[in-house]
Design a protein around this motif. Sequence first.
Motif, PDB file in Angstrom:
ATOM      1  N   ALA A 157       0.864  -1.292   0.078  1.00 20.17           N
ATOM      2  CA  ALA A 157       0.031  -0.152  -0.032  1.00 20.17           C
ATOM      3  C   ALA A 157       0.780   1.263   0.046  1.00 20.17           C
ATOM      4  CB  ALA A 157      -0.924  -0.138   1.526  1.00 20.17           C
ATOM      5  N   GLU A 158       0.329   2.302  -0.826  1.00 19.11           N
ATOM      6  CA  GLU A 158       1.023   3.432  -0.858  1.00 19.11           C
ATOM      7  C   GLU A 158       0.653   4.758  -0.427  1.00 19.11           C
ATOM      8  OE1 GLU A 158       3.223   5.725  -4.944  1.00 19.11           O
ATOM      9  OE2 GLU A 158       2.434   3.561  -4.955  1.00 19.11           O
ATOM     10  N   TRP A 159       1.354   5.518   0.370  1.00 18.42           N
ATOM     11  CA  TRP A 159       0.684   6.681   0.797  1.00 18.42           C
ATOM     12  C   TRP A 159       0.068   7.551  -0.114  1.00 18.42           C
ATOM     13  CZ3 TRP A 159      -0.002   8.326   5.961  1.00 18.42           C
ATOM     14  CH2 TRP A 159      -0.388   9.508   6.158  1.00 18.42           C
ATOM     15  N   LEU A 160      -1.070   7.671  -0.353  1.00 19.39           N
ATOM     16  CA  LEU A 160      -1.935   8.258  -1.491  1.00 19.39           C
ATOM     17  C   LEU A 160      -0.838   8.698  -2.609  1.00 19.39           C
ATOM     18  CD1 LEU A 160      -2.968  11.300   1.119  1.00 19.39           C
ATOM     19  CD2 LEU A 160      -4.265   9.464   0.278  1.00 19.39           C
ATOM     20  N   ASP A 161      -0.368   7.474  -2.960  1.00 18.56           N
ATOM     21  CA  ASP A 161       0.217   7.238  -4.396  1.00 18.56           C
ATOM     22  C   ASP A 161       1.237   8.106  -4.349  1.00 18.56           C
ATOM     23  OD1 ASP A 161      -1.689   5.380  -5.401  1.00 18.56           O
ATOM     24  OD2 ASP A 161      -3.218   6.886  -5.847  1.00 18.56           O
ATOM     25  N   ALA A 162       2.089   8.383  -3.131  1.00 19.05           N
ATOM     26  CA  ALA A 162       3.067   9.523  -3.144  1.00 19.05           C
ATOM     27  C   ALA A 162       4.524   8.678  -3.397  1.00 19.05           C
ATOM     28  CB  ALA A 162       2.992  10.196  -1.933  1.00 19.05           C
ATOM     29  N   GLY A 163       4.587   7.510  -3.502  1.00 18.44           N
ATOM     30  CA  GLY A 163       5.777   6.748  -3.588  1.00 18.44           C
ATOM     31  C   GLY A 163       6.415   6.491  -2.399  1.00 18.44           C
ATOM     32  N   ILE A 164       5.572   6.393  -1.099  1.00 18.45           N
ATOM     33  CA  ILE A 164       5.747   6.181   0.160  1.00 18.45           C
ATOM     34  C   ILE A 164       4.937   4.755   0.425  1.00 18.45           C
ATOM     35  CG2 ILE A 164       6.083   6.846   2.508  1.00 18.45           C
ATOM     36  CD1 ILE A 164       6.011   9.686   1.589  1.00 18.45           C
ATOM     37  N   PHE A 184       0.667   2.109  11.420  1.00 19.00           N
ATOM     38  CA  PHE A 184       0.370   3.300  12.136  1.00 19.00           C
ATOM     39  C   PHE A 184       1.269   4.427  11.310  1.00 19.00           C
ATOM     40  CE2 PHE A 184      -1.852   0.889  14.855  1.00 19.00           C
ATOM     41  CZ  PHE A 184      -2.971   1.511  15.323  1.00 19.00           C
ATOM     42  N   SER A 185       0.556   5.632  11.150  1.00 22.35           N
ATOM     43  CA  SER A 185       1.445   6.673  10.472  1.00 22.35           C
ATOM     44  C   SER A 185       0.815   7.968  10.951  1.00 22.35           C
ATOM     45  CB  SER A 185       1.150   6.623   8.855  1.00 22.35           C
ATOM     46  OG  SER A 185       0.049   6.680   8.506  1.00 22.35           O
ATOM     47  N   ARG A 186       1.627   9.272  11.077  1.00 28.58           N
ATOM     48  CA  ARG A 186       1.293  10.516  11.098  1.00 28.58           C
ATOM     49  C   ARG A 186       1.092  11.183  10.150  1.00 28.58           C
ATOM     50  NH1 ARG A 186       0.270  13.466  15.682  1.00 28.58           N
ATOM     51  NH2 ARG A 186       0.584  15.682  15.533  1.00 28.58           N
ATOM     52  N   GLU A 187      -0.046  12.087  10.166  1.00 29.94           N
ATOM     53  CA  GLU A 187      -0.269  12.919   9.137  1.00 29.94           C
ATOM     54  C   GLU A 187      -0.631  14.461   9.253  1.00 29.94           C
ATOM     55  OE1 GLU A 187      -3.475  11.552   6.542  1.00 29.94           O
ATOM     56  OE2 GLU A 187      -5.071  11.719   8.335  1.00 29.94           O
ATOM     57  N   LYS A 188      -0.311  15.272   8.450  1.00 29.10           N
ATOM     58  CA  LYS A 188      -1.116  16.649   8.582  1.00 29.10           C
ATOM     59  C   LYS A 188      -2.584  16.511   8.369  1.00 29.10           C
ATOM     60  CE  LYS A 188       1.247  20.440   7.877  1.00 29.10           C
ATOM     61  NZ  LYS A 188       1.580  20.484   9.268  1.00 29.10           N
ATOM     62  N   GLY A 189      -3.234  17.439   8.747  1.00 28.50           N
ATOM     63  CA  GLY A 189      -4.677  17.685   8.649  1.00 28.50           C
ATOM     64  C   GLY A 189      -5.311  17.295   7.381  1.00 28.50           C
ATOM     65  N   ILE A 190      -5.888  18.635   6.902  1.00 30.15           N
ATOM     66  CA  ILE A 190      -6.695  18.551   5.836  1.00 30.15           C
ATOM     67  C   ILE A 190      -5.844  18.184   4.741  1.00 30.15           C
ATOM     68  CG2 ILE A 190      -7.907  19.822   4.159  1.00 30.15           C
ATOM     69  CD1 ILE A 190      -8.994  21.556   6.653  1.00 30.15           C
ATOM     70  N   SER A 191      -4.849  18.703   4.421  1.00 27.31           N
ATOM     71  CA  SER A 191      -3.731  18.408   3.226  1.00 27.31           C
ATOM     72  C   SER A 191      -3.541  16.560   3.293  1.00 27.31           C
ATOM     73  CB  SER A 191      -2.427  18.885   3.393  1.00 27.31           C
ATOM     74  OG  SER A 191      -1.783  18.700   4.448  1.00 27.31           O
ATOM     75  N   HIS A 192      -3.595  16.017   4.406  1.00 23.45           N
ATOM     76  CA  HIS A 192      -3.072  14.814   4.411  1.00 23.45           C
ATOM     77  C   HIS A 192      -1.770  14.271   4.127  1.00 23.45           C
ATOM     78  CE1 HIS A 192      -7.160  13.719   5.436  1.00 23.45           C
ATOM     79  NE2 HIS A 192      -7.645  14.017   4.198  1.00 23.45           N
ATOM     80  N   ASP A 193      -0.865  15.399   4.326  1.00 22.17           N
ATOM     81  CA  ASP A 193       0.677  15.152   3.888  1.00 22.17           C
ATOM     82  C   ASP A 193       1.088  14.416   5.086  1.00 22.17           C
ATOM     83  OD1 ASP A 193       0.391  17.084   1.644  1.00 22.17           O
ATOM     84  OD2 ASP A 193       1.099  18.755   2.994  1.00 22.17           O
TER      85      ASP A 193
END
Length: 261
Positions: free
Chosen positions: A112-119, A209-218
């Motif tokens: 699984a990739e983080w929002l198709d960001a290569g992570i 588990f992961s940590r993300e920024k709010g609305i941007s989901h970064d």
Amino acid sequence: MKRKINILISAVLILLILPLQFGCNKDKLLLQEAEEQAIAEAEISGTSAESLQAYVDQLIEEGVSEEEVTRELQEYIEAHNSDAKSVNYTYTVSGVDIGSWMLLSKNTTDRAEWLDAGIYEPITNMWKDKVSTSSSKALSRISKHLSGEGFNLSAMHTSAYYGYINETYKYNAYNLYTWTDDYWYKDNNHGRIFGPVKVGDYWITLGAFSREKGISHDFINFYEARNKAAGYSSYFPSSQSVYSGNTWEDGYSYVKVRIRN
């Protein structure tokens, strides 16, 4: 000449760092960092930037030609990038064969990739429960543990993933729901859990588990969310960290294992 060699050293360091940080995605192998930052921050495969620089300085002092130094550095790149590209899709953690990553399907290589960001999203946590007498009781124990660490179930995150435990693929334990410690529009730690699966005397459950920024989901990192999900409670009073053999996006390679014997 020395300035040119220094630039090549920086290229070596950056090319070694980026595959580790971005899952060996070739599109990410760009020389985007300044030379000084690479020299200051690099610690690759036990070879520090300082020791690599000292080695080059020694070659120059010995009268080795620029072409020869360049060739040796290029061989260094090839050798270490080859090592960095190896990926363990499964490995043994605390006596249990598990998948390294959160999965899109019943396939350990379908990461699984983080929002198709290569992570790619790694498995960050394991719970081993020797006390519970059923799968439902083991899952309830983990729920109480996570609730005690400030997590709640939310439908505001993606959820359709699998985890691999000892030849068994398990879908997200709460179907449409994900554990999170804050609202989706705020910075938050969140994760999915997979299991339990009985392995020997233990019920095994995995977490991603992961940590993300709010609305941007970064993406922010994995380790902060991993540590909070591990936490401490009477439900799982002992713990260990197990090296996975892979290096995730933000540099750590350990799964937190919580145990109830």
